[in-house]
Write a protein that holds these residues in place. Structure first.
Motif, PDB file in Angstrom:
ATOM      1  N   ALA A  54      33.620  19.238 -68.247  1.00 38.35           N
ATOM      2  CA  ALA A  54      34.548  20.314 -67.893  1.00 38.35           C
ATOM      3  C   ALA A  54      35.818  19.781 -67.254  1.00 38.35           C
ATOM      4  O   ALA A  54      36.907  20.331 -67.457  1.00 38.35           O
ATOM      5  N   ILE A  56      34.452  21.182 -75.210  1.00 38.72           N
ATOM      6  CA  ILE A  56      33.223  20.924 -74.458  1.00 38.72           C
ATOM      7  C   ILE A  56      32.000  21.194 -75.325  1.00 38.72           C
ATOM      8  O   ILE A  56      31.052  20.405 -75.357  1.00 38.72           O
ATOM      9  N   SER A  73      29.484  27.825 -63.638  1.00 41.68           N
ATOM     10  CA  SER A  73      30.833  27.810 -63.059  1.00 41.68           C
ATOM     11  C   SER A  73      30.810  27.965 -61.547  1.00 41.68           C
ATOM     12  O   SER A  73      31.700  27.479 -60.849  1.00 41.68           O
TER      13      SER A  73
END
Length: 278
Positions: A145, A154, A67
């Motif tokens: 994503a 996902i 992330s």
């Protein structure tokens, strides 16, 4: 060892344990290829056991921090891929190729200039595939994503891609087929990061070590007793990953992780360096 607050001790410990297994696997494979050890020996059996889970564990560890890169704007994301993956890949491909050319009469394989020029399509040298695959997976995950958003969606698509890869659906580009076999572990690392990276408060070190032995033992038993096949690869790998995560947690709880965390902090350097040394 770096004391940076950005480092997570148990993740470094996990990577340290796994990089030792990577080096062992490559060393044993090279000795077998050179006829120094028998291909059916105990050492090669251990190598086969290691290969059930050690690379999936690395990809899950990489996904834990996905992330941080995925949230960046596209140009910044691509710049980070260049500095952390593309540049090291090009540099070490050149170093490995030059070393191979100079030492080819001592190696198991002959230097192949044609394969070197194909390095942007097909990694030169066995070990460099990891960086190439990690790049492809990170690009794939960014697309997933952005398009799917929901974690369950996902994960489902990543699992589907892994299943297709097990059927060689992407064999038209072999390195892509390999990448799709590992994308599920990277995705799981990203999806579970919020839980795995938060302070766990583990004070049950011996219980965690026992859980690790149990999980790795279960993986071993299933591998021995159940029919082999691509359908069992992911469940076995997940058992092995869980066992290694429990081991890393337990080592941190018992404060015996320092050496392994040091190896993990420099795992990429060790990975690239051992390729060159080999």
């Amino acid at each position: 060892m770096s004391s940076s607050p950005d480092r997570v001790q148990w993740v470094d410990c996990l990577k340290g344990l796994c990089i030792v297994l990577v080096v062992y696997g490559h060393a044993a494979g090279g000795l077998a290829a050179g006829g120094i050890i028998e291909k059916g020996s105990f050492l090669m059996s251990v190598r086969s056991w290691v290969y059930l889970f050690h690379m999936p564990a690395f990809f899950l560890a990489s996904g834990l921090f996905a992330s941080r890169a995925q949230d960046r704007p596209l140009l910044e994301f691509l710049r980070s891929r260049f500095t952390t993956l593309i540049y090291p890949y090009i540099l070490w491909t050149a170093l490995v190729a030059v070393s191979h050319m100079l030492m080819t009469r001592f190696s198991n394989n002959q230097f192949d200039p044609g394969k070197l020029w194909r390095c942007f399509y097909e990694p030169y040298g066995y070990g460099l595939w990891f960086i190439y695959v990690l790049l492809l997976i990170s690009l794939c995950y960014r697309v997933l994503a952005r398009v799917l958003h929901a974690p369950i969606a996902i994960v489902s698509v990543a699992a589907l891609l892994g299943w297709l890869a097990s059927k060689n659906a992407f064999v038209f580009w072999p390195i892509l087929n390999i990448a799709m076999q590992f994308v599920i572990y990277y995705v799981l690392g990203s999806v579970l990061a919020g839980w795995l990276l938060c302070p766990q408060g583990h004070d049950k070190g011996m219980m965690l070590l026992a859980a690790s032995l149990g999980l790795l033992g279960l993986m071993t038993a299933v591998n021995v007793l159940m029919p082999s096949g691509p359908g069992f690869a992911a469940p076995l790998a997940l058992l092995g990953i869980a066992g290694m995560v429990a081991l890393a947690w337990g080592m941190v709880a018992l404060r015996i992780q320092a050496f392994w965390a040091l190896l993990g902090a420099y795992s990429l350097e060790i990975y690239l360096g051992h390729i060159l040394l080999s």
